[in-house]
Write an enzyme that holds these catalytic residues in place. Structure first.
Site, PDB file in Angstrom:
ATOM      1  CB  ILE A 134      -0.994   0.045   1.191  1.00 31.78           C
ATOM      2  CG1 ILE A 134      -0.268  -0.226   2.526  1.00 31.78           C
ATOM      3  CG2 ILE A 134      -2.156  -0.902   0.977  1.00 31.78           C
ATOM      4  CD1 ILE A 134      -1.096   0.120   3.756  1.00 31.78           C
ATOM      5  CB  ALA A 183      -2.830  -2.927   9.449  1.00 34.20           C
ATOM      6  CE1 TYR A 221      -2.715  -2.879  14.815  1.00 32.60           C
ATOM      7  CE2 TYR A 221      -3.843  -2.832  16.931  1.00 32.60           C
ATOM      8  CZ  TYR A 221      -3.853  -3.096  15.580  1.00 32.60           C
ATOM      9  OH  TYR A 221      -5.003  -3.573  14.983  1.00 32.60           O
ATOM     10  CG  ASN A 271     -10.311  -9.061  21.820  1.00 34.15           C
ATOM     11  OD1 ASN A 271     -10.530  -7.900  22.164  1.00 34.15           O
ATOM     12  ND2 ASN A 271      -9.253  -9.740  22.216  1.00 34.15           N
TER      13      ASN A 271
HETATM   14  N1  LIG Z   1      -8.366  -9.464  14.025  1.00 26.87           N
HETATM   15  C1  LIG Z   1      -8.660  -8.641  15.019  1.00 26.87           C
HETATM   16  O1  LIG Z   1      -9.040  -9.057  16.130  1.00 26.87           O
HETATM   17  C2  LIG Z   1      -8.548  -7.145  14.811  1.00 26.87           C
HETATM   18  C3  LIG Z   1      -8.876  -6.301  15.887  1.00 26.87           C
HETATM   19  C4  LIG Z   1      -8.763  -4.918  15.705  1.00 26.87           C
HETATM   20  C5  LIG Z   1      -8.375  -4.401  14.478  1.00 26.87           C
HETATM   21  N2  LIG Z   1      -8.037  -5.240  13.463  1.00 26.87           N
HETATM   22  C6  LIG Z   1      -7.615  -4.637  12.186  1.00 26.87           C
HETATM   23  O2  LIG Z   1      -8.319  -5.262  11.118  1.00 26.87           O
HETATM   24  C7  LIG Z   1      -7.504  -5.334   9.953  1.00 26.87           C
HETATM   25  C8  LIG Z   1      -7.457  -6.777   9.453  1.00 26.87           C
HETATM   26  O3  LIG Z   1      -6.900  -7.574  10.500  1.00 26.87           O
HETATM   27  P1  LIG Z   1      -6.627  -9.123  10.316  1.00 26.87           P
HETATM   28  O4  LIG Z   1      -6.909  -9.755  11.626  1.00 26.87           O
HETATM   29  O5  LIG Z   1      -7.280  -9.636   9.078  1.00 26.87           O
HETATM   30  O6  LIG Z   1      -5.052  -9.091  10.133  1.00 26.87           O
HETATM   31  P2  LIG Z   1      -4.091  -9.987   9.207  1.00 26.87           P
HETATM   32  O7  LIG Z   1      -2.737  -9.750   9.741  1.00 26.87           O
HETATM   33  O8  LIG Z   1      -4.611 -11.386   9.110  1.00 26.87           O
HETATM   34  O9  LIG Z   1      -4.252  -9.296   7.775  1.00 26.87           O
HETATM   35  C9  LIG Z   1      -3.589  -8.127   7.397  1.00 26.87           C
HETATM   36  C10 LIG Z   1      -3.271  -8.257   5.915  1.00 26.87           C
HETATM   37  O10 LIG Z   1      -2.591  -7.062   5.484  1.00 26.87           O
HETATM   38  C11 LIG Z   1      -1.532  -7.451   4.618  1.00 26.87           C
HETATM   39  N3  LIG Z   1      -0.510  -6.377   4.639  1.00 26.87           N
HETATM   40  C12 LIG Z   1       0.305  -6.044   5.676  1.00 26.87           C
HETATM   41  N4  LIG Z   1       1.097  -5.019   5.319  1.00 26.87           N
HETATM   42  C13 LIG Z   1       0.765  -4.691   4.036  1.00 26.87           C
HETATM   43  C14 LIG Z   1       1.235  -3.717   3.114  1.00 26.87           C
HETATM   44  N5  LIG Z   1       2.219  -2.864   3.441  1.00 26.87           N
HETATM   45  N6  LIG Z   1       0.673  -3.655   1.877  1.00 26.87           N
HETATM   46  C15 LIG Z   1      -0.315  -4.543   1.527  1.00 26.87           C
HETATM   47  N7  LIG Z   1      -0.791  -5.489   2.362  1.00 26.87           N
HETATM   48  C16 LIG Z   1      -0.261  -5.562   3.596  1.00 26.87           C
HETATM   49  C17 LIG Z   1      -1.043  -8.775   5.183  1.00 26.87           C
HETATM   50  O11 LIG Z   1      -0.322  -9.565   4.261  1.00 26.87           O
HETATM   51  C18 LIG Z   1      -2.354  -9.431   5.616  1.00 26.87           C
HETATM   52  O12 LIG Z   1      -2.901 -10.226   4.576  1.00 26.87           O
HETATM   53  C19 LIG Z   1      -6.150  -4.755  10.354  1.00 26.87           C
HETATM   54  O13 LIG Z   1      -6.089  -3.412   9.939  1.00 26.87           O
HETATM   55  C20 LIG Z   1      -6.147  -4.857  11.871  1.00 26.87           C
HETATM   56  O14 LIG Z   1      -5.310  -3.888  12.452  1.00 26.87           O
HETATM   57  C21 LIG Z   1      -8.127  -6.587  13.601  1.00 26.87           C
END
Ligand SMILES: NC(=O)c1ccc[n+]([C@@H]2O[C@H](COP(=O)([O-])OP(=O)(O)OC[C@H]3O[C@@H](n4cnc5c(N)ncnc54)[C@H](O)[C@@H]3O)[C@@H](O)[C@H]2O)c1
Length: 311
Positions: free
Chosen positions: A55, A76, A142, A171
């Site tokens: 990104i 992220a 974070y 969560n």
């Molecule tokens: N899972 C949770 O409980 C939770 C809670 C709060 C917030 N979030 C937020 O939700 C979103 C999705 O979380 P998730 O659990 O699916 O996380 P995840 O780590 O499974 O997925 C994140 C994805 O982003 C991709 N990525 C990372 N850096 C990148 C970059 N520079 N360019 C392109 N792609 C990139 C990764 O390869 C991965 O596929 C995130 O922004 C996370 O911060 C998740």
């Protein structure tokens, strides 16, 4: 057909979102992901267009954004502990990356951006239930990075007429989360590998656990609305770690599953759960899955996934 780009769409939430939207129909889905944490193979069943890219790379963004109407921004660096060890990397991906995305969206005339933010990590130790009017006080880089992203979403909405919103996830648990370090994923992996379950503290800590299918429906509802600003997406109820363990014992059919209790970890928030009234009234968000049902489906997925990986 609504044309939608999902950044980070190969990760846990992304794959579930792609599955949900493709089952509903009416969306032409593209995914931009650098596969640093996710893997494109999980998207294969759904016929989404996959682009490997970062990104922060404007060329990759230009290709990915061409002709899109909506962006769901999930990409992220999602690891809280890593962000403490390497805050610069977290800043680069989450703050610089989100900024680059917004700049490119503006240039391409993509006005609807729905971005993933976080609840507990932004607010710190405040009385529960947490809500959107509380003053943020992140405890780790974070959380700070997500707060900065929220600032840019607000600024791009106000200054350039875009419609951006931040969804603060609680969560999230569910199928597809084997690579995650969240408590549900951790407990299930410990059980599958016959390792000890350790609880830090006395298990009275409480969290808000939301099933991923309810989350992705909430994201779809937010996408379809004009809502701007910040919205919490959670179950709207607290569950203690001891209550979660009882459900783990039931769904894994291990009534005697032993747990070792260790000392509380410094800096850990004791109780956090979120008020979801704002999302309910803005785009009718209403999670439906009970924790025992969601946990049973998650365990089934973990069991099958682990069995396949081991054979
Ligand atoms: N899972 C949770 O409980 C939770 C809670 C709060 C917030 N979030 C937020 O939700 C979103 C999705 O979380 P998730 O659990 O699916 O996380 P995840 O780590 O499974 O997925 C994140 C994805 O982003 C991709 N990525 C990372 N850096 C990148 C970059 N520079 N360019 C392109 N792609 C990139 C990764 O390869 C991965 O596929 C995130 O922004 C996370 O911060 C998740």
């Amino acid at each position: 057909m609504k044309r939608i780009l999902i950044t980070g769409g190969a990760g846990f939430v992304g794959v579930n979102l792609v599955a949900h939207l493709s089952a509903l129909g009416g969306y032409r889905i593209s995914v931009l992901d650098d596969e640093s944490l996710g893997e494109r193979r999980y998207l294969e069943p759904f016929g989404a267009r996959f682009m490997h890219g970062d990104i922060r790379d404007r060329k990759a963004l230009d290709t990915a954004l061409d002709g899109q109407e909506v962006v769901v921004h999930l990409a992220a660096d999602t690891r809280v502990i890593d962000s403490i060890e390497n805050p610069r990397r977290n800043f680069d991906v989450n703050v610089v990356g989100s900024y680059c995305l917004l700049e490119a969206c503006r240039a391409h005339g993509v006005h609807r951006v729905v971005a993933a933010s976080t609840g507990g990590a932004i607010l710190g130790e405040v009385p529960a239930p947490v809500h959107e009017e509380m003053v943020a006080c992140p405890l780790a880089p974070y959380g700070a990075s997500k707060l900065a992203m929220e600032g840019y979403l607000s600024a791009f909405s106000a200054a350039y007429g875009m419609k951006c919103c931040a969804l603060r996830f609680s969560n999230i648990y569910g199928p597809g989360s084997f690579h995650k370090g969240s408590v549900v994923a951790h407990f299930f992996k410990q059980i599958l590998t016959a390792k000890e379950l350790v609880v830090y503290g006395d298990g009275s800590q409480a969290r808000d656990f939301l099933f991923v299918e309810d989350l992705v429906e909430g994201i779809r509802q937010a996408m379809g609305s004009d809502a701007t600003g910040v919205f919490q997406l959670g179950s709207g109820r607290p569950t203690t770690i001891n209550e979660l363990l009882e459900i783990v014992r039931a769904v894994t059919n291990r009534p005697e599953l032993p747990v070792r209790y260790a000392g509380f970890r410094a800096g850990e928030i004791h109780v956090t759960w979120c008020d979801i009234a704002k999302a309910r009234s803005a785009f009718d968000f209403s999670p439906r899955t009970s924790l025992p049902d969601g946990m049973a489906r998650t365990w089934e997925w973990f069991h099958t996934y682990y069995g396949k990986a081991a054979s």
